[in-house]
Design an enzyme around this catalytic site. Sequence first.
Site, PDB file in Angstrom:
ATOM      1  N   ARG A   1      -1.958  -2.318 -17.720  1.00 51.97           N
ATOM      2  CA  ARG A   1      -3.196  -1.539 -17.691  1.00 51.97           C
ATOM      3  C   ARG A   1      -3.030  -0.424 -16.655  1.00 51.97           C
ATOM      4  O   ARG A   1      -2.665  -0.677 -15.509  1.00 51.97           O
ATOM      5  CB  ARG A   1      -4.369  -2.438 -17.331  1.00 51.97           C
ATOM      6  CG  ARG A   1      -4.541  -3.578 -18.299  1.00 51.97           C
ATOM      7  CD  ARG A   1      -5.846  -4.267 -18.114  1.00 51.97           C
ATOM      8  NE  ARG A   1      -6.865  -3.555 -18.835  1.00 51.97           N
ATOM      9  CZ  ARG A   1      -7.186  -3.797 -20.115  1.00 51.97           C
ATOM     10  NH1 ARG A   1      -6.561  -4.733 -20.795  1.00 51.97           N
ATOM     11  NH2 ARG A   1      -8.131  -3.108 -20.707  1.00 51.97           N
TER      12      ARG A   1
ATOM     13  N   TYR B   1       0.859  -1.198   0.000  1.00 54.56           N
ATOM     14  CA  TYR B   1       0.000   0.000   0.000  1.00 54.56           C
ATOM     15  C   TYR B   1       0.884   1.233   0.000  1.00 54.56           C
ATOM     16  O   TYR B   1       1.815   1.333   0.791  1.00 54.56           O
ATOM     17  CB  TYR B   1      -0.881   0.020   1.256  1.00 54.56           C
ATOM     18  CG  TYR B   1      -2.285  -0.461   0.985  1.00 54.56           C
ATOM     19  CD1 TYR B   1      -3.065   0.158   0.015  1.00 54.56           C
ATOM     20  CD2 TYR B   1      -2.828  -1.519   1.700  1.00 54.56           C
ATOM     21  CE1 TYR B   1      -4.356  -0.273  -0.242  1.00 54.56           C
ATOM     22  CE2 TYR B   1      -4.125  -1.952   1.443  1.00 54.56           C
ATOM     23  CZ  TYR B   1      -4.887  -1.322   0.470  1.00 54.56           C
ATOM     24  OH  TYR B   1      -6.154  -1.747   0.213  1.00 54.56           O
TER      25      TYR B   1
ATOM     26  N   ASP C   1      -7.497  13.428 -24.647  1.00 53.85           N
ATOM     27  CA  ASP C   1      -7.376  12.041 -24.191  1.00 53.85           C
ATOM     28  C   ASP C   1      -6.737  11.259 -25.339  1.00 53.85           C
ATOM     29  O   ASP C   1      -7.395  10.938 -26.331  1.00 53.85           O
ATOM     30  CB  ASP C   1      -8.773  11.501 -23.855  1.00 53.85           C
ATOM     31  CG  ASP C   1      -8.743  10.007 -23.527  1.00 53.85           C
ATOM     32  OD1 ASP C   1      -7.672   9.379 -23.624  1.00 53.85           O
ATOM     33  OD2 ASP C   1      -9.812   9.471 -23.177  1.00 53.85           O
TER      34      ASP C   1
ATOM     35  N   LYS D   1      -2.159   0.474 -24.321  1.00 54.99           N
ATOM     36  CA  LYS D   1      -2.558   0.341 -25.730  1.00 54.99           C
ATOM     37  C   LYS D   1      -1.292   0.419 -26.595  1.00 54.99           C
ATOM     38  O   LYS D   1      -0.439  -0.461 -26.490  1.00 54.99           O
ATOM     39  CB  LYS D   1      -3.588   1.402 -26.077  1.00 54.99           C
ATOM     40  CG  LYS D   1      -4.887   1.266 -25.252  1.00 54.99           C
ATOM     41  CD  LYS D   1      -5.962   2.238 -25.678  1.00 54.99           C
ATOM     42  CE  LYS D   1      -7.291   1.976 -25.006  1.00 54.99           C
ATOM     43  NZ  LYS D   1      -7.472   2.696 -23.745  1.00 54.99           N
TER      44      LYS D   1
ATOM     45  N   GLU E   1      -0.450   4.820  -0.392  1.00 52.29           N
ATOM     46  CA  GLU E   1      -1.237   6.051  -0.516  1.00 52.29           C
ATOM     47  C   GLU E   1      -0.340   7.276  -0.329  1.00 52.29           C
ATOM     48  O   GLU E   1       0.498   7.298   0.586  1.00 52.29           O
ATOM     49  CB  GLU E   1      -2.339   6.120   0.541  1.00 52.29           C
ATOM     50  CG  GLU E   1      -3.533   5.255   0.226  1.00 52.29           C
ATOM     51  CD  GLU E   1      -3.490   3.938   0.943  1.00 52.29           C
ATOM     52  OE1 GLU E   1      -2.358   3.453   1.209  1.00 52.29           O
ATOM     53  OE2 GLU E   1      -4.567   3.407   1.250  1.00 52.29           O
TER      54      GLU E   1
ATOM     55  N   THR F   1      -4.019   6.171 -21.457  1.00 51.62           N
ATOM     56  CA  THR F   1      -3.820   4.873 -20.822  1.00 51.62           C
ATOM     57  C   THR F   1      -2.433   4.376 -21.235  1.00 51.62           C
ATOM     58  O   THR F   1      -1.811   4.909 -22.152  1.00 51.62           O
ATOM     59  CB  THR F   1      -4.915   3.859 -21.228  1.00 51.62           C
ATOM     60  OG1 THR F   1      -5.042   3.861 -22.646  1.00 51.62           O
ATOM     61  CG2 THR F   1      -6.226   4.197 -20.578  1.00 51.62           C
TER      62      THR F   1
HETATM   63  N1  DSN Z   1     -12.078  -0.056 -24.418  1.00 47.83           N
HETATM   64  C1  DSN Z   1     -11.131   0.875 -24.980  1.00 47.83           C
HETATM   65  C2  DSN Z   1     -11.143   0.866 -26.453  1.00 47.83           C
HETATM   66  O1  DSN Z   1     -11.305  -0.221 -26.974  1.00 47.83           O
HETATM   67  O2  DSN Z   1     -10.981   1.875 -27.113  1.00 47.83           O
HETATM   68  C3  DSN Z   1     -11.278   2.236 -24.445  1.00 47.83           C
HETATM   69  O3  DSN Z   1     -11.817   2.247 -23.189  1.00 47.83           O
END
Ligand code: DSN
Length: 439
Positions: free
Chosen positions: A244, A61, A208, A238, A63, A235
């Site tokens: 993640r 943890y 974003d 990707k 925080e 994120t």
């Molecule tokens: N689920 C993701 C996507 O496929 O674009 C975004 O949240």
Amino acid sequence: MPTASSQDHNRALLAENDPEIHAALSGEEARQASGIELIPSENYTYPEVLAALGSVFTNKYSEGYPGRRYYGGQEFTDVIERVARSRAKRIFRCEHANVQPLSGAPMNAAVYLCMLEPGDTVLGMDLSHGGHLTHGAPVSHMGKLYNWVRYKSDPSNQGRIDFDELRKTAREHKPKMIVCGYSSYPRDYDYNEFKRIADEVGALTMADVSHIGGLIAGGVMSNPCDYGFDFVTTTTHKSMRGPRGGMILCKKEFRREIDKSVFPGMQGGPHMNAVAGVAIALGKALRPEFQTYARQVLDNAQALAKTLTAGGAALVTGGTENHMMVVDCIAGFAIDGRVAEEALDRVSITCNKQVIPDDPNPPLRPSGIRLGTPAATTRGMGLLEMERLGGWMLEALRHHDDEAALARVKAAVEDMCRRFPVPGIGAEQDGCAGPPAGI
Ligand code: DSN
């Protein structure tokens, strides 16, 4: 101390003590290795990231933030979080980076919740035109909390944003924030124009870039931080190939508010095993090999789009400027996106059904599918493989109810996939070493 074989040992323990979960894990490994992943938001992470995710950092943890935590025992968690922040700032040329968001939706919510009051007006991209659920879709909590107004892409201009219309909407509604970014929009953005309009109406700017964070890091797509955006969110799993997770990049004037919004505003303890993975992925993104990877992702997308178009597929924007494309399956093959997704699943090609702009069909039976090249490129596939994949996809979509044809295509896809092992499952190495010296 952990030994070199501790991961094998852990795996053997899992097989012995929970065979049901072990079998599902083994099945997923086999599925990922035998077929190809064309969902544009997915990728195969690095073996080193898998090691970090399965490490003892998951026990901790933490925080708070480095040097200011609420629990003891933070000498090593502080190291990884500091490294992750400093690599993120260097890559994106931003003043502050928060690397704690657990994933994309809480990441975006953390920005909205500290910058907006309930009922404030926000201008975001329409979901069916490529925006994301977290950009104000009515079904989301954020969609209910704020007054969202929308802009769209212009089908008569190959899906480019109609900035005259956007400016008109912004002047009329005076949004407190303009959000750009997408999850199914195959073009790049003119960040300059967004920023100009936001300045005209006194709005904050947020981009974003979750889908293209890795492509920005690799230097092949433009970076909204260079255009003075107030907030850039991405994120990390990707095109970036990390675990993640999410990151919020912002100007230093917003640093305190953003940090407080993520913790304690939005989340409790960060997932430090994931933060370690983010640091590792960012270290790799600083290497020249990552630029080569990012370039290849775009080249592969061009090759796939060209093959599909030549074979009669209708791409909704007529082409792509990033890693993805949306295919209108009703226009090209007289089947809906669900039938198309299932046909491709049966030949070991994974994609996702997708709404097209102003789709008359519902999201679970939409008109299109969405495809992307980051994962295939990670496996080392290039232009030739994209042409072959495109050809097989056309065959599967045209013959979606012909068992013999689908069986033939599946065998060909799986045969090709065997030659391109998945990092962390069969590949010895994946062409990307650690961070450059001194980073
Ligand atoms: N689920 C993701 C996507 O496929 O674009 C975004 O949240």
